[in-house]
Structure formats: C-alpha cells, structure tokens
Enzyme design. Structure first.
Site, mmCIF file in Angstrom:
data_model
loop_
_atom_site.group_PDB
_atom_site.id
_atom_site.type_symbol
_atom_site.label_atom_id
_atom_site.label_comp_id
_atom_site.label_asym_id
_atom_site.label_seq_id
_atom_site.Cartn_x
_atom_site.Cartn_y
_atom_site.Cartn_z
ATOM 1 N N ASP A 35 30.554 35.876 47.947
ATOM 2 C CA ASP A 35 31.394 35.222 47.354
ATOM 3 C C ASP A 35 32.537 34.574 48.361
ATOM 4 O O ASP A 35 33.621 34.847 47.356
ATOM 5 C CB ASP A 35 31.589 35.467 46.187
ATOM 6 C CG ASP A 35 32.073 34.930 45.012
ATOM 7 O OD1 ASP A 35 31.711 33.755 44.583
ATOM 8 O OD2 ASP A 35 32.942 35.253 43.803
ATOM 9 N N TYR A 51 48.852 45.969 44.786
ATOM 10 C CA TYR A 51 49.233 43.918 44.499
ATOM 11 C C TYR A 51 50.460 43.824 45.813
ATOM 12 O O TYR A 51 50.925 44.488 46.456
ATOM 13 C CB TYR A 51 50.390 43.664 43.570
ATOM 14 C CG TYR A 51 49.660 43.271 42.119
ATOM 15 C CD1 TYR A 51 50.091 41.756 41.442
ATOM 16 C CD2 TYR A 51 48.512 43.690 41.136
ATOM 17 C CE1 TYR A 51 49.680 41.475 40.811
ATOM 18 C CE2 TYR A 51 47.851 43.451 40.715
ATOM 19 C CZ TYR A 51 48.371 41.806 40.200
ATOM 20 O OH TYR A 51 48.183 41.837 39.390
ATOM 21 N N LYS A 108 40.059 46.394 38.148
ATOM 22 C CA LYS A 108 38.725 45.998 37.729
ATOM 23 C C LYS A 108 37.882 47.233 37.362
ATOM 24 O O LYS A 108 37.883 48.406 38.212
ATOM 25 C CB LYS A 108 38.495 46.089 38.625
ATOM 26 C CG LYS A 108 38.766 44.601 39.511
ATOM 27 C CD LYS A 108 38.343 43.395 40.739
ATOM 28 C CE LYS A 108 38.811 42.221 41.125
ATOM 29 N NZ LYS A 108 38.250 41.850 42.328
ATOM 30 N N ASP A 163 39.402 40.233 47.322
ATOM 31 C CA ASP A 163 38.449 39.742 46.093
ATOM 32 C C ASP A 163 37.214 40.044 47.053
ATOM 33 O O ASP A 163 36.301 39.136 47.390
ATOM 34 C CB ASP A 163 38.690 38.568 45.557
ATOM 35 C CG ASP A 163 39.535 37.844 44.515
ATOM 36 O OD1 ASP A 163 40.309 38.939 44.607
ATOM 37 O OD2 ASP A 163 39.988 37.448 44.510
ATOM 38 N N SER A 193 43.730 48.259 42.670
ATOM 39 C CA SER A 193 44.529 47.554 44.074
ATOM 40 C C SER A 193 45.559 47.445 44.205
ATOM 41 O O SER A 193 46.133 46.705 43.388
ATOM 42 C CB SER A 193 43.387 46.156 43.695
ATOM 43 O OG SER A 193 42.073 46.793 43.879
#
Length: 533
Positions: free
Chosen positions: A400, A333, A227, A420, A331
């Site tokens: 969120d 997986y 990201k 997330d 991050s």
C-alpha cells in the site's frame, strides 16, 4: 506475395538477432572486458575483504568509516543485535552537519513550541469555561513545556541523512517516555472534512472503515499517533482480500520501526506499543465532541468507539477495550508542517486502486527506463531511495505504498520517509514479488544497502534473530509470530537473488551504486523544486 513473406521473415530474424545482441552478447562481452572480479554471487558471503570479517566496507564518498573499539570481538552476552550494531557497517561516521543539513535549529524550534504552548493554554481556558457552562465533565491535566524533553531532542536530531543518528540517546528515551506519559488530550487525526472525504472513498473500496487512528497529546506537550489493535497476531489476511481493503495492524507499525532500524535506514519515526485506557485516556480527555459521540458500551460491558465518518464507520466496525484497556501502537509525531514542511509525492510504482485496473509498470518491463529520464529520478539518490523503500516494503509485505514524503528543506538530496506501515505483516505465507518491481526493473541498489542485506543473511547476524531480539524491547511483546519472523529470512534471500540476476546480466558496476555522493549544490527549497518541475 512471396517477396513480401521473404521481407517479413528477414525483418523477424533481424529483430531476433538485435535482441540477442543487446540482452545476451553485449552483457557477456562487458563482463569479459571487466575481468573475473565482476562475478558476484550476492549471497551472504560475497564482496569479501579479509579485514572486515568477510564483508567489504562500502564506498560512501562523504561518510567516514570509524571502527569502534572491540567492534569485531564477540559479544560476551551472546546478543546478535548487539554484535550487529557494533559491526563496522553500523559505525560509519556521518560528516559534520552544517545548518543547512539539520532540519531545525534549537532557537527556531523552542520559539515555535513556546508559541504553540501559549495558544494551547488560551484554548484550554476558553474550553473549560464553555464546558462548565454546558455541564460537560472534562478531566483537567497540567501541561508543561520541557526544553529537555526527549521528543524535542528527537526533532532536533533530524538531518539530511536520517530521522535520527545510530547512537542518539533521545530515541530509546522517547520510546520509554511514550510508554508511560500521561495523556492530556485526544483528537481525530485531521479536521472533520478530512475524515468525511476519506470515508467517502472508504465507502467505495474499504467496506470496514479501517482508518481509525487518534492524535494523543501528552503532559509534556509531546504528540503521538495511536493506532488501535484490529487483528490478532496469528491471523493472516485472507487470500481474497485486496491490499487496499486490508486491515491496518498496530503490531505492523511497531515491527516496521524495528526493521527500519535493523536495516540502518532510520526513516521510520519511533514507534512503541502501549495499553491505553480508552475511558480515562481518550473519552475523558478529548475536547472533540465528534469523538465523544462515537463511544458506547458493548453488550459485553466493554468500552468501544469507532471512526466518525459517513456510511460505513458504524458500531460493527468499532474497537473495544477489555473492558477499558486497549493495546495499540504509538508513533512519535514529526515536527509540524508549518516549521518543517513536507511534500507528498505519488510513488512511480503506485498500484491501481481499483478491482480490475493495472498500472503501466505492471505490464511494461522497461518502465524504469522511462522513469530514469524524468525529474527527480534522473539524478541524485531519489530513485535509489525508492528502491530502498521497495526492499523495506517487500520484507514487511506492504503493498500500500501509493505516496512517499520528503522534507522540502533537503530538496532532491533528502531521504524518503517510510510512513504508514500498518498494512505490512499481513501474510507470512506469501511473498509478493511485485513489490520488488523498482529493484527488478531498474537493476540498481546502493552499495551500503546491499552489504547490510548480505550481513543480515549470515547465520551470526540472521535477520529473524536480530528482529526477534529487538522486538523483545517492546512492552506488547511478542509483536510478531514466529512464521512472520522466518518469512523475513526467506524474503531477504529473494531480494539477494534479484540482485544476483541483475549483476549477472549487467555487471556489478552497472548495478551496485556508490551512494551518498556529495551534493553538487545547496539543497533546493520548496519554491525552487516547483519551478524546476
């Protein structure tokens, strides 16, 4: 008419008396019956036992307390983080893990990835031949499968209780490896139709197309989600920006991993910061023509790219290197869904993703009473895990959390994944109390969660201090600005005050729950869970 008025008045007084009896008199009588031992200030010094440095050992029915040598001695290095992880609360031994409590077995995982490696080699051979015919230049890297790789050990360490154990050496090794592993392939994080459908939604409520993330494959077949940096550390989310149009911050992903570890949840996959060469480590290694097509050179001669979507994902929403280097979060997986299935479940406290709508929990203070009657929140740890997640999100400021995921193998007794987290740490000057609705409405909290929060509120283990120290381990330090670190202490006190009000109203036995109770049966399979529903 007068008789009707008298009846109405009598009914009103009856309702007032009933409410007063239920909400005030009965809790007071309950506390009186339980004795003065029920009072709990829920501050940093409560639940005290002389032998535990002012803190009680939580009652965890199938966990064993094993104090390490020197656990209560002073760390000569002055490291608060070291003293925290040496504390008895962070050295509670998990029970022996049987095959059903491990996510994957060694033989199963090795066979799965050997097959994936063979498919990768066949794919690369065909792709290189097609690229040569089309006169496309692609950098070729050697890929090897190492059975002793840190990412494989991380996958093998996932169990019913957490993503990794407290002393798992694979996690720090994986963080170090992700910071320097050679990238051999870059791709979008889903098939094109996923991106298109996502960005159609983005066109309605996300005017800047913020879902920009890439899947990077490393030379040892590890995989990580990248990201990119979208916001400077000292920038705050403007007050007029809705939570669902907020930026996704790479430093929030990094900080969330460290906070999750400090809280001893261990439900966030390992995350580290890294400087990525967008030309050499993305553009020149990608096999995806859609991704290649969104690269361009800016007027400042920087290499940039943007998301491949409809309508809004254009050059003005791109991210750029300087001129090629771009910082971001990596991050790790989780194991593939075909070998370790997960299901995504709507959060009972989901928010309204519209500009005007409100959900039932926002207007009904007794909403949790309904949730407690519904599967799977009517038994086991699921509701307590939701409350853990709400405390974690409140500390980060993440509004969120619309869904959560669990591994299907562990069924209702498994933990919730905290995935997330990039919309956290956006506003250090504002504490969004509505994030704590699961805690304030249900008035329940795990004993182990509460005592660790109380420990982190004490000066010798102050949350901001241990987070500051932990984040210094990341190569992109500083990860959080000082106002964000100090906001953690302020929010922690607010969490403890919510628990304090609950205990005063209902009594400690009703609020503080003994967690990690033994399962009454084997974990449910995905098929059994669907049949139960």
């Amino acid at each position: 008419m007068m008789r009707r008025d008298r009846l109405l008045l009598a009914a009103t007084f009856t309702a007032i008396f009933s409410a007063d009896l239920y909400f005030i008199l009965l809790p007071k009588l309950r506390r009186m019956g339980q004795g003065s031992r029920q009072f709990c200030s829920c501050g940093p010094s409560n639940i005290s036992l002389p032998g535990q440095g002012g803190l009680a050992t939580p009652h965890l029915s199938n966990w064993t307390y094993v104090p390490p040598l020197g656990a209560l001695t002073t760390d000569s290095t002055g490291s608060k983080l070291g003293r925290l992880f040496a504390h008895p609360l962070y050295n509670i031994q998990t029970p022996a893990l049987g095959p059903e409590e491990k996510l994957l077995l060694v033989e199963q995982l090795m066979e799965y990835y050997r097959k994936k490696m063979s498919r990768w080699e066949r794919h690369m051979k065909l792709y290189m031949e097609a690229a040569a015919v089309s006169n496309i230049s692609v950098t070729e890297h050697e890929v090897t499968f190492d059975p002793d790789a840190s990412w494989l050990k991380f996958h093998l360490g996932i169990n019913r209780y957490a993503l990794y154990s407290r002393d798992d050496p694979a996690v720090p090794q994986l963080l170090e490896d992700m910071q320097g592993m050679a990238v051999v392939s870059a791709d979008i994080t889903g098939p094109p139709n996923v991106c298109f459908s996502l960005c159609l939604f983005v066109a309605v409520v996300k005017p800047s197309g913020h879902h920009l993330k890439l899947a990077l494959k490393m030379h040892n077949f590890a995989k990580a989600m990248f990201k990119p940096m979208r916001q400077q550390r000292d920038e705050e989310t403007p007050e007029d920006v809705f939570y669902f149009v907020d930026l996704q911050r790479h430093n929030a992903e990094i900080a969330a991993f460290h906070l999750d570890r400090v809280l001893d949840f261990r439900r966030v996959p390992p995350v580290t910061g890294r400087l990525v060469n967008v030309t050499g480590e993305i553009l020149q290694v990608t096999h995806n023509e859609d991704l290649r097509a969104v690269f361009f050179t800016s007027p400042a001669n920087n290499t940039c790219f943007f998301a491949k979507c409809l309508y809004v994902c254009k050059t003005e929403y791109a991210v750029c290197g300087n001129p090629n280097l771009l910082e971001g979060s990596l991050s790790a997986y989780l194991p593939g869904l075909s070998i370790a299935p997960r299901i995504s479940i709507p959060n009972p406290w989901i928010r309204s993703y519209t500009f005007t709508g409100r959900e039932e929990w926002e207007v009904n203070p007794f909403y949790c009473d309904t949730i407690k009657k519904l599967y799977p929140y009517n038994s086991g740890n699921r509701l307590l895990n939701i409350i853990d997640m709400s405390i974690f999100d409140f500390l980060t400021g993440n509004m969120d959390r619309h869904h959560y995921e669990i591994f299907t193998k562990f069924g209702d007794e498994g933990f919730i994944l905290h995935l997330d987290n990039a919309r956290g740490f956006g506003k250090h000057s504002h504490d969004e109390m509505s994030i704590l609705a699961p805690l304030s409405q249900c008035c329940m909290i795990k004993s182990s969660t509460l005592v660790r929060l109380q420990l982190l509120a004490r000066p010798e283990f102050r949350l901001s201090d241990v987070m500051r120290e932990s984040l210094k381990e990341d190569p992109l330090r500083p990860i959080l600005t000082e106002p964000h670190l100090l906001a953690l202490d302020r929010r922690l006190q607010k969490v403890l005050r919510v628990v304090q009000r609950c205990i005063r109203r209902q009594g400690r036995d009703e609020v503080v729950t003994k967690d990690f109770a033994k399962s009454t049966g084997k974990p449910q399979t995905a098929t059994e869970m669907k049949q139960t529903r």
